[in-house]
Scaffold this motif. Sequence first.
Motif, short mmCIF file in Angstrom:
data_model
loop_
_atom_site.label_atom_id
_atom_site.label_comp_id
_atom_site.label_asym_id
_atom_site.label_seq_id
_atom_site.Cartn_x
_atom_site.Cartn_y
_atom_site.Cartn_z
N ALA A 132 0.84 -1.20 0.00
CA ALA A 132 0.00 0.00 0.00
C ALA A 132 0.87 1.25 0.00
O ALA A 132 0.57 2.22 -0.71
N LYS A 133 1.96 1.24 0.77
CA LYS A 133 2.87 2.38 0.82
C LYS A 133 3.51 2.59 -0.55
O LYS A 133 3.61 3.72 -1.04
N ASP A 134 3.95 1.51 -1.19
CA ASP A 134 4.56 1.59 -2.51
C ASP A 134 3.55 2.11 -3.54
O ASP A 134 3.88 2.95 -4.38
N ARG A 135 2.33 1.62 -3.47
CA ARG A 135 1.28 2.05 -4.39
C ARG A 135 1.01 3.55 -4.23
O ARG A 135 0.89 4.28 -5.20
N LYS A 136 0.96 4.02 -2.98
CA LYS A 136 0.73 5.44 -2.72
C LYS A 136 1.90 6.27 -3.20
O LYS A 136 1.72 7.33 -3.81
N GLN A 137 3.12 5.79 -2.97
CA GLN A 137 4.31 6.52 -3.41
C GLN A 137 4.33 6.63 -4.93
O GLN A 137 4.61 7.70 -5.47
N ARG A 138 4.01 5.56 -5.62
CA ARG A 138 3.97 5.60 -7.08
C ARG A 138 2.90 6.57 -7.56
O ARG A 138 3.09 7.29 -8.53
N SER A 139 1.76 6.57 -6.89
CA SER A 139 0.68 7.47 -7.26
C SER A 139 1.10 8.91 -7.04
O SER A 139 0.84 9.79 -7.86
N ASP A 140 1.75 9.19 -5.90
CA ASP A 140 2.22 10.54 -5.61
C ASP A 140 3.26 11.00 -6.62
O ASP A 140 3.25 12.13 -7.07
N GLU A 141 4.17 10.09 -7.00
CA GLU A 141 5.19 10.43 -7.99
C GLU A 141 4.54 10.74 -9.33
O GLU A 141 4.96 11.64 -10.04
#
Length: 84
Positions: free
Chosen positions: A54-63
């Motif tokens: 979930a953290k990785d998914r959010k980070q990718r979305s933010d990027e």
Amino acid sequence: MPLGNLFDGPHLIIFALVILVLFGATKLPIFAKGLGQSIKIFRKEVTDVQDDMAKDRKQRSDEHMDREPVVVPESQARRASEDR
């Protein structure tokens, strides 16, 4: 050989008795404690992996949201529309 009736009541009782004879009544609590700890560790690891995903998914979305839009020059845009 179908295993449909393998986990019926009488079979489970026989299975429990065989385990009791093999491990003995003194070792079963130790076995159960170890099994419980293993399940607890497994659940924690599964939760950690889900949190990381979930953290990785959010980070990718933010990027993705931080990227500037790509500006295509008019000449390339016209050429792309003409190719269609």
